[in-house]
Design a protein around this motif. Sequence first.
Motif, short mmCIF file in Angstrom:
data_model
loop_
_atom_site.label_atom_id
_atom_site.label_comp_id
_atom_site.label_asym_id
_atom_site.label_seq_id
_atom_site.Cartn_x
_atom_site.Cartn_y
_atom_site.Cartn_z
N UNK A 185 0.85 -1.17 0.00
CA UNK A 185 0.00 0.00 0.00
C UNK A 185 0.89 1.23 0.00
N UNK A 186 0.51 2.21 -0.81
CA UNK A 186 1.21 3.50 -0.82
C UNK A 186 0.24 4.54 -0.32
N UNK A 187 0.70 5.33 0.63
CA UNK A 187 -0.10 6.41 1.21
C UNK A 187 0.64 7.71 0.92
N UNK A 188 -0.06 8.69 0.40
CA UNK A 188 0.56 9.97 0.06
C UNK A 188 -0.32 11.10 0.57
N UNK A 189 0.27 11.98 1.41
CA UNK A 189 -0.46 13.13 1.93
C UNK A 189 0.42 14.37 1.83
N UNK A 190 -0.22 15.53 1.85
CA UNK A 190 0.52 16.79 1.77
C UNK A 190 1.42 16.99 2.98
N UNK A 191 0.96 16.58 4.16
CA UNK A 191 1.67 16.90 5.39
C UNK A 191 2.57 15.79 5.91
N UNK A 192 2.30 14.55 5.53
CA UNK A 192 3.10 13.42 6.03
C UNK A 192 3.97 12.78 4.97
N UNK A 193 3.94 13.29 3.75
CA UNK A 193 4.73 12.71 2.68
C UNK A 193 4.17 11.39 2.20
N UNK A 217 9.62 12.40 2.22
CA UNK A 217 8.94 13.66 2.52
C UNK A 217 9.14 14.73 1.45
N UNK A 218 9.63 14.35 0.26
CA UNK A 218 9.78 15.32 -0.82
C UNK A 218 8.43 15.91 -1.19
N UNK A 219 8.41 17.18 -1.50
CA UNK A 219 7.17 17.86 -1.87
C UNK A 219 6.82 17.60 -3.34
N UNK A 220 7.84 17.57 -4.21
CA UNK A 220 7.60 17.39 -5.64
C UNK A 220 8.18 16.08 -6.13
N UNK A 221 7.54 15.50 -7.12
CA UNK A 221 8.02 14.29 -7.79
C UNK A 221 7.85 14.52 -9.28
N UNK A 222 8.92 14.95 -9.93
CA UNK A 222 8.82 15.28 -11.36
C UNK A 222 9.72 14.40 -12.23
N UNK A 223 10.48 13.49 -11.62
CA UNK A 223 11.34 12.59 -12.40
C UNK A 223 10.68 11.22 -12.46
N UNK A 224 10.21 10.87 -13.63
CA UNK A 224 9.51 9.60 -13.81
C UNK A 224 10.46 8.40 -13.74
N UNK A 225 11.76 8.64 -13.96
CA UNK A 225 12.73 7.55 -14.03
C UNK A 225 13.46 7.29 -12.71
N UNK A 226 13.20 8.09 -11.68
CA UNK A 226 13.87 7.93 -10.39
C UNK A 226 12.83 7.55 -9.34
N UNK A 227 13.05 6.42 -8.63
CA UNK A 227 12.07 6.01 -7.63
C UNK A 227 11.95 7.02 -6.49
N UNK A 228 10.73 7.22 -6.04
CA UNK A 228 10.47 8.08 -4.90
C UNK A 228 10.85 7.35 -3.61
N UNK A 286 4.84 10.63 -10.11
CA UNK A 286 4.89 11.80 -10.99
C UNK A 286 3.75 12.70 -10.54
N UNK A 287 4.11 13.84 -9.97
CA UNK A 287 3.08 14.70 -9.38
C UNK A 287 3.33 16.15 -9.74
N UNK A 288 2.41 16.72 -10.47
CA UNK A 288 2.43 18.16 -10.72
C UNK A 288 1.06 18.69 -10.31
N UNK A 289 0.03 18.40 -11.09
CA UNK A 289 -1.33 18.80 -10.72
C UNK A 289 -2.11 17.63 -10.13
N UNK A 290 -1.76 16.43 -10.57
CA UNK A 290 -2.32 15.20 -10.02
C UNK A 290 -1.16 14.27 -9.68
#
Length: 83
Positions: free
Chosen positions: A10-18, A32-43, A62-66
Amino acid sequence: MAEYKGSKFTVENTWFSGAKLFHNGDLAASNNDIFAIRKDKPLMTAKVVIDGKKRRVEVFAFAIFTVKLKITVDGIKIAGNDF
Protein backbone atom coordinates in the motif's frame (compact mmCIF):
# COMPACT_ATOMS: atom_id res chain seq x y z
CA MET A 1 -3.08 -1.43 -3.08
CA ALA A 2 -1.13 -4.14 -4.87
CA GLU A 3 -0.48 -7.82 -4.30
CA TYR A 4 2.53 -9.81 -5.44
CA LYS A 5 3.11 -13.48 -4.57
CA GLY A 6 1.04 -13.22 -1.40
CA SER A 7 2.52 -9.90 -0.24
CA LYS A 8 0.37 -6.79 0.02
CA PHE A 9 1.67 -3.30 -0.73
CA THR A 10 0.00 0.00 0.00
CA VAL A 11 1.21 3.50 -0.82
CA GLU A 12 -0.10 6.41 1.21
CA ASN A 13 0.56 9.97 0.06
CA THR A 14 -0.46 13.13 1.93
CA TRP A 15 0.52 16.79 1.77
CA PHE A 16 1.67 16.90 5.39
CA SER A 17 3.10 13.42 6.03
CA GLY A 18 4.73 12.71 2.68
CA ALA A 19 4.63 9.30 1.02
CA LYS A 20 4.80 5.94 2.75
CA LEU A 21 5.15 2.40 1.44
CA PHE A 22 3.65 -0.38 3.55
CA HIS A 23 4.43 -4.08 3.10
CA ASN A 24 1.85 -6.33 4.74
CA GLY A 25 0.85 -3.42 6.97
CA ASP A 26 4.39 -2.59 8.13
CA LEU A 27 6.15 0.62 7.09
CA ALA A 28 8.84 -0.32 4.55
CA ALA A 29 9.89 3.12 3.23
CA SER A 30 8.98 6.80 3.40
CA ASN A 31 9.75 10.06 1.62
CA ASN A 32 8.94 13.66 2.52
CA ASP A 33 9.78 15.32 -0.82
CA ILE A 34 7.17 17.86 -1.87
CA PHE A 35 7.60 17.39 -5.64
CA ALA A 36 8.02 14.29 -7.79
CA ILE A 37 8.82 15.28 -11.36
CA ARG A 38 11.34 12.59 -12.40
CA LYS A 39 9.51 9.60 -13.81
CA ASP A 40 12.73 7.55 -14.03
CA LYS A 41 13.87 7.93 -10.39
CA PRO A 42 12.07 6.01 -7.63
CA LEU A 43 10.47 8.08 -4.90
CA MET A 44 10.98 5.21 -2.44
CA THR A 45 12.92 1.95 -2.45
CA ALA A 46 12.68 -0.92 0.02
CA LYS A 47 14.22 -4.38 0.29
CA VAL A 48 11.62 -6.87 1.48
CA VAL A 49 11.31 -10.64 1.64
CA ILE A 50 8.67 -11.99 -0.74
CA ASP A 51 8.11 -15.70 -1.18
CA GLY A 52 11.37 -16.41 0.72
CA LYS A 53 13.52 -14.15 -1.47
CA LYS A 54 14.84 -10.64 -0.86
CA ARG A 55 13.28 -8.31 -3.46
CA ARG A 56 13.66 -4.65 -4.40
CA VAL A 57 10.36 -2.78 -4.28
CA GLU A 58 10.27 0.69 -5.81
CA VAL A 59 7.58 3.33 -5.88
CA PHE A 60 7.69 5.84 -8.70
CA ALA A 61 5.66 9.02 -8.55
CA PHE A 62 4.89 11.80 -10.99
CA ALA A 63 3.08 14.70 -9.38
CA ILE A 64 2.43 18.16 -10.72
CA PHE A 65 -1.33 18.80 -10.72
CA THR A 66 -2.32 15.20 -10.02
CA VAL A 67 -0.39 12.32 -8.49
CA LYS A 68 0.40 9.20 -10.51
CA LEU A 69 2.04 6.24 -8.78
CA LYS A 70 3.63 3.01 -9.96
CA ILE A 71 4.90 0.10 -7.83
CA THR A 72 7.55 -2.29 -9.17
CA VAL A 73 9.16 -5.43 -7.77
CA ASP A 74 12.63 -6.11 -9.16
CA GLY A 75 11.82 -3.74 -12.04
CA ILE A 76 8.49 -5.35 -12.98
CA LYS A 77 5.37 -3.20 -12.64
CA ILE A 78 2.82 -4.76 -10.31
CA ALA A 79 0.40 -1.83 -9.92
CA GLY A 80 -0.30 1.78 -10.74
CA ASN A 81 -0.11 4.12 -13.66
CA ASP A 82 1.89 3.75 -16.87
CA PHE A 83 4.44 6.51 -17.35
